[in-house]
Scaffold this motif. Structure first.
Motif, short mmCIF file in Angstrom:
data_model
loop_
_atom_site.label_atom_id
_atom_site.label_comp_id
_atom_site.label_asym_id
_atom_site.label_seq_id
_atom_site.Cartn_x
_atom_site.Cartn_y
_atom_site.Cartn_z
N ALA A 121 -26.08 8.82 9.52
CA ALA A 121 -25.04 8.38 9.78
C ALA A 121 -23.90 8.74 8.66
CB ALA A 121 -25.21 7.00 9.99
N ASP A 122 -24.42 9.08 7.60
CA ASP A 122 -23.55 9.42 6.28
C ASP A 122 -22.91 10.97 6.47
OD1 ASP A 122 -23.95 6.96 4.87
OD2 ASP A 122 -26.10 7.66 4.74
N ILE A 123 -23.34 11.64 7.48
CA ILE A 123 -22.82 12.96 7.53
C ILE A 123 -21.56 13.01 8.04
CG2 ILE A 123 -23.07 15.27 8.61
CD1 ILE A 123 -26.06 14.69 8.63
N ALA A 124 -20.62 13.74 7.06
CA ALA A 124 -19.07 14.01 7.50
C ALA A 124 -18.98 15.35 8.19
CB ALA A 124 -18.21 13.90 6.24
N SER A 125 -19.75 16.13 7.99
CA SER A 125 -19.30 17.65 8.88
C SER A 125 -20.31 18.34 8.82
CB SER A 125 -18.04 18.22 7.87
OG SER A 125 -17.82 19.45 8.16
N VAL A 126 -20.54 19.14 9.75
CA VAL A 126 -21.70 20.21 9.77
C VAL A 126 -20.93 21.41 10.26
CG1 VAL A 126 -23.81 20.94 11.02
CG2 VAL A 126 -23.30 18.34 10.53
N GLN A 127 -21.28 22.56 9.70
CA GLN A 127 -21.06 23.87 10.05
C GLN A 127 -22.38 24.50 10.87
OE1 GLN A 127 -19.31 26.61 7.34
NE2 GLN A 127 -18.44 24.96 6.19
N VAL A 128 -22.34 24.92 11.82
CA VAL A 128 -23.52 25.31 12.88
C VAL A 128 -23.12 26.92 12.95
CG1 VAL A 128 -24.88 25.42 14.63
CG2 VAL A 128 -23.75 23.24 14.07
#
Length: 117
Positions: free
Chosen positions: A59-66
């Motif tokens: 829930a604290d993740i702002a952004s993910v690059q996959v």
């Protein structure tokens, strides 16, 4: 503003926090024999573990690059992602196809998050 390194090693840290912003190192699977589903699950489990060590959660993740080594894996990765992601707090996300560091590696994820502690 303080800078904190989580599990620093000779080459890199597992995460670096500046204040309460955490930049996680690229999370990759250890088992390179698995299909995209298995590798994605392993990477997401690693992200969960690092976030827990930082005192947070997905829930604290702002952004993910996959990063995918083959864009044909996009649907398979998304199936595992959709079962994992917090629908109340979905991060911003970008996905691209790139050559990855080791043969057999199908996915890598890079996270920027809030580190509550």
């Amino acid at each position: 503003m303080s800078l904190k390194r989580l599990n620093p090693g000779p080459r890199m840290s597992q995460a670096v926090c500046i204040g309460d912003i955490a930049f996680l190192a690229g999370q990759v699977p250890n088992d390179l024999t698995g299909d995209i589903n298995a590798q994605t699950r392993e990477v997401l489990d690693k992200i969960d573990a690092v976030m827990a060590e930082l005192g947070g959660s997905k829930a604290d993740i702002a952004s993910v690059q996959v990063w995918l080594s083959d864009m044909a894996d996009f649907q398979g990765m998304n199936a595992v992602w959709d079962a994992w992601v917090d629908p109340e707090h979905p991060p911003a996300r970008a996905t691209g196809g790139v050559p990855l560091a080791r043969p057999g590696m199908r996915v890598e994820m890079i996270v920027t998050a809030r580190a509550p502690t």
